[in-house]
Design a protein around this motif. Sequence first.
Motif, PDB file in Angstrom:
ATOM      1  N   SER A 196      -5.812   8.321   4.742  1.00  0.00           N
ATOM      2  CA  SER A 196      -4.645   7.738   4.075  1.00  0.00           C
ATOM      3  C   SER A 196      -4.913   6.291   3.709  1.00  0.00           C
ATOM      4  O   SER A 196      -5.358   5.490   4.549  1.00  0.00           O
ATOM      5  N   GLY A 197      -4.633   5.944   2.444  1.00  0.00           N
ATOM      6  CA  GLY A 197      -4.803   4.561   2.012  1.00  0.00           C
ATOM      7  C   GLY A 197      -3.901   3.604   2.761  1.00  0.00           C
ATOM      8  O   GLY A 197      -4.267   2.442   3.006  1.00  0.00           O
ATOM      9  N   ILE A 198      -2.708   4.073   3.144  1.00  0.00           N
ATOM     10  CA  ILE A 198      -1.782   3.230   3.903  1.00  0.00           C
ATOM     11  C   ILE A 198      -2.392   2.876   5.253  1.00  0.00           C
ATOM     12  O   ILE A 198      -2.383   1.711   5.678  1.00  0.00           O
ATOM     13  N   GLY A 230      -7.797   0.038   1.031  1.00  0.00           N
ATOM     14  CA  GLY A 230      -6.735   1.038   0.958  1.00  0.00           C
ATOM     15  C   GLY A 230      -6.734   1.765  -0.373  1.00  0.00           C
ATOM     16  O   GLY A 230      -6.582   2.992  -0.424  1.00  0.00           O
ATOM     17  N   LEU A 231      -6.918   1.021  -1.449  1.00  0.00           N
ATOM     18  CA  LEU A 231      -6.939   1.634  -2.782  1.00  0.00           C
ATOM     19  C   LEU A 231      -8.171   2.517  -2.977  1.00  0.00           C
ATOM     20  O   LEU A 231      -8.114   3.517  -3.688  1.00  0.00           O
ATOM     21  N   PRO A 276     -10.152   9.875  -3.057  1.00  0.00           N
ATOM     22  CA  PRO A 276     -10.106  10.538  -1.752  1.00  0.00           C
ATOM     23  C   PRO A 276     -11.396  11.266  -1.391  1.00  0.00           C
ATOM     24  O   PRO A 276     -11.686  11.463  -0.205  1.00  0.00           O
ATOM     25  N   MET A 295       0.824  -1.209   0.000  1.00  0.00           N
ATOM     26  CA  MET A 295       0.000   0.000   0.000  1.00  0.00           C
ATOM     27  C   MET A 295       0.861   1.263   0.000  1.00  0.00           C
ATOM     28  O   MET A 295       0.471   2.276  -0.583  1.00  0.00           O
ATOM     29  N   GLU A 337       1.335   4.452  10.053  1.00  0.00           N
ATOM     30  CA  GLU A 337       2.048   4.624   8.790  1.00  0.00           C
ATOM     31  C   GLU A 337       3.554   4.413   8.967  1.00  0.00           C
ATOM     32  O   GLU A 337       4.213   3.782   8.134  1.00  0.00           O
ATOM     33  N   THR A 371      -7.227   5.752  -1.678  1.00  0.00           N
ATOM     34  CA  THR A 371      -6.116   6.333  -2.436  1.00  0.00           C
ATOM     35  C   THR A 371      -6.584   6.913  -3.763  1.00  0.00           C
ATOM     36  O   THR A 371      -6.227   8.037  -4.127  1.00  0.00           O
ATOM     37  N   VAL A 372      -7.384   6.150  -4.511  1.00  0.00           N
ATOM     38  CA  VAL A 372      -7.779   6.600  -5.852  1.00  0.00           C
ATOM     39  C   VAL A 372      -9.034   7.458  -5.843  1.00  0.00           C
ATOM     40  O   VAL A 372      -9.298   8.186  -6.794  1.00  0.00           O
ATOM     41  N   SER A 375       0.239   3.896  -2.861  1.00  0.00           N
ATOM     42  CA  SER A 375      -0.182   5.244  -2.477  1.00  0.00           C
ATOM     43  C   SER A 375       0.764   6.307  -3.005  1.00  0.00           C
ATOM     44  O   SER A 375       0.347   7.437  -3.297  1.00  0.00           O
TER      45      SER A 375
END
Length: 437
Positions: free
Chosen positions: A408-410, A385-386, A392, A142, A254, A389-390, A146
């Motif tokens: 945060s995707g992470i 997570g994605l 927001p 991730m 993170e 991320t993609v 990210s």
Amino acid sequence: MEHLIYGVEDRPPRFFTTLLLSLQHLLAALGGIIAVPLVFGGALKLPADQIVALVNAALLGSGVVTIIQCRGVGPVGIRLPCVMGTSFAFVGAGISVGLEHGVPGILGSSLVGSLVMIVGSFFMPVIRRFFPHTVTSVVVTMIGLSLTPVAVDWAAGGVGSAGYGSVANLAVAVFVLFLVIGFVQWGKGMISASAVVLGIVCGYLLCLAMDWIDFTQVRQAAWFAIPQPLHFGMSFPLSGVVAMSIAFLVTIVETTGTFMALGAATRTPIPGKRLASGMLCDGVGSAFAALMSSPPVSTFAQNVGVVSLTGVASRHVVMLTGVMLLLAGLFPVLGALVVTIPQPVLGGAGLMMFAMIVCAGVRMLSSSEQSRRSTLIIAVSLGCGLAVTVRPDLLAKMPAFIREVFGSGITVGALVAVALNLVLPGRELEVHEEVAA
């Protein structure tokens, strides 16, 4: 990289070699370090001299903490090639505090909030047990996924730029990308090890020939400036302390993932005790940064990509990067010169660096237990997570607390992976806790 050219404890034979290898870590990190104080300055409508003071303090603070993280001072510092810098994880909370209480409120809240990470560091041996191989693999993957969109935006010319996605920008980025690939694949010794900096230098020279470089900032930058402790003063609003404390809690997750990724890249076991030393440095470093009038710092994930791509894992190399950051804080003209590097140049190199983190994560995923349970953990956590991320804007209508924690995707991928590992039958635990650091 299939092997390490320089291990964690290795020292390159010549100072010039060390300098060149350190420079590529600097180039990978400097933009991010400078960006955070610039964002704060723009959002709070600070005058130019105060923004400059924030930038100088951020560079000096990042340099000092990088040196401590790499070298280690007693129980403080993970003693791995970590570049420390001001983190975007604190931007949302920082701006909300700053709009109401100004820069003194941000710095005071950061100072108190850093206690969350300092105290949390003593529980890292316990927290480490929640990051077995499958969970760690998800977090490492991730991190790469990210960061990749960041490199894409750089390659296109930078978000909001008039020429975003232009043929010229993409051509320069592809040119640098191919150069880095060529240096890594066919270069020998120093050529391969310094592929990132060589690619960026060649791209910079191309942009210079195309008259893309604007030296206005260099001409306006001061030659020498000493950041003043408590330059802005401090205040301690309760709402600000709570907001920054939450941001520090998110950063613990993170940073744990970043340390795990760094351990994989450097072929170094990361037991709980070593993780605690690194986290303690993050917390103490953020407290020091606040006193130096800088936003909080954390471990930069993008530099893990430099290690993965070049095979240079020497902490002594990155220690010199810390010295460079410190000097950039004392000699602003040096930082201004590096900032003139066009974003497409950084994008070409960054795409390769961040994709290498993805590859490291994929290799770790492939070596995870092949079962329906592990597949479920990997699939769901990566998917969640994605999603953040993609897209927001997915959380745009959520309460501020939810946006802060799950922005945060992470963090989302890590939390989902940890939760599923705890909930699903057949829980996987970290069993290598006693491995020597």
